[in-house]
Design a protein around this motif. Sequence first.
Motif, PDB file in Angstrom:
ATOM      1  N   UNK A 163     -46.781  -6.485   9.506  1.00  0.00           N
ATOM      2  CA  UNK A 163     -48.288  -6.920   9.208  1.00  0.00           C
ATOM      3  C   UNK A 163     -48.375  -5.778   8.204  1.00  0.00           C
ATOM      4  N   UNK A 164     -48.194  -6.347   6.381  1.00  0.00           N
ATOM      5  CA  UNK A 164     -47.884  -5.619   5.294  1.00  0.00           C
ATOM      6  C   UNK A 164     -49.963  -5.037   4.835  1.00  0.00           C
ATOM      7  N   UNK A 165     -50.360  -3.693   5.339  1.00  0.00           N
ATOM      8  CA  UNK A 165     -51.534  -3.295   3.956  1.00  0.00           C
ATOM      9  C   UNK A 165     -51.076  -2.326   3.510  1.00  0.00           C
ATOM     10  N   UNK A 166     -50.828  -2.476   1.820  1.00  0.00           N
ATOM     11  CA  UNK A 166     -50.250  -1.187   1.365  1.00  0.00           C
ATOM     12  C   UNK A 166     -49.130  -1.033   1.502  1.00  0.00           C
ATOM     13  N   UNK A 167     -48.059   0.360   1.963  1.00  0.00           N
ATOM     14  CA  UNK A 167     -47.632   0.610   2.046  1.00  0.00           C
ATOM     15  C   UNK A 167     -47.625   0.950   3.566  1.00  0.00           C
ATOM     16  N   UNK A 168     -48.555   0.812   4.539  1.00  0.00           N
ATOM     17  CA  UNK A 168     -48.304   0.226   5.792  1.00  0.00           C
ATOM     18  C   UNK A 168     -47.952  -0.609   6.123  1.00  0.00           C
ATOM     19  N   UNK A 169     -47.116  -1.028   6.962  1.00  0.00           N
ATOM     20  CA  UNK A 169     -46.459  -1.511   8.088  1.00  0.00           C
ATOM     21  C   UNK A 169     -46.324  -2.018   9.479  1.00  0.00           C
ATOM     22  N   UNK A 170     -47.095  -2.887   9.951  1.00  0.00           N
ATOM     23  CA  UNK A 170     -47.795  -2.387  11.323  1.00  0.00           C
ATOM     24  C   UNK A 170     -47.164  -3.795  12.836  1.00  0.00           C
ATOM     25  N   UNK A 171     -46.455  -3.751  13.616  1.00  0.00           N
ATOM     26  CA  UNK A 171     -45.650  -5.066  14.201  1.00  0.00           C
ATOM     27  C   UNK A 171     -46.187  -4.305  15.980  1.00  0.00           C
ATOM     28  N   UNK A 172     -46.049  -6.277  16.634  1.00  0.00           N
ATOM     29  CA  UNK A 172     -46.116  -6.512  17.709  1.00  0.00           C
ATOM     30  C   UNK A 172     -44.928  -5.711  18.214  1.00  0.00           C
ATOM     31  N   UNK A 173     -44.940  -5.060  19.597  1.00  0.00           N
ATOM     32  CA  UNK A 173     -44.201  -5.242  19.874  1.00  0.00           C
ATOM     33  C   UNK A 173     -44.478  -5.623  21.873  1.00  0.00           C
TER      34      UNK A 173
END
Length: 174
Positions: A163-173
Amino acid sequence: MSELTLTVMRLGFLAVLWLFVIVAVQVIRSDLFGTRVTQRGSRRGGSDRTPQRQQAAAPQQRQQQPSGRGAGRQRRGAPTKLVVSEGTLTGTTVALQGQTISLGRAHDSTIVLDDDYASSRHARIYPDRDGQWIVEDLGSTNGTYLERTRLTTPTPIPLGAPIRIGKTVIELRK
């Protein structure tokens, strides 16, 4: 003007002045110590509910209890944490406990993004009734991307999808 009228006006002005001082002290006190939070419906001591109130409260209690087989457990293969994999917060982990996770630059967000491309209330991630996690863009200027697709509607998140918000990437693990 009579002396009685002048005295009453002085006392009235003094009362208004003291009222202002008391309100100012209360505002300063609440800023320093916060507001008092009380839970509704909790009583100290014994329960003095009437049978009618007990009957009215029973459906609410039933709704709050999980229902179905294995309700307290998560599904097998369900994500257990949200991990920031790119950006200034790389390595940050948030445990998924069934609550909504807010993302943005606002100080009250669950994950505060220090990113010029993030809005103050950028996106939210929340569980649906089936146990899937949903990501929703909250009308941000620069958009929220799931994998490489810009989100326009609330969308289920596959495990490990970025999931990309600007330069930040987040993932469910797991």
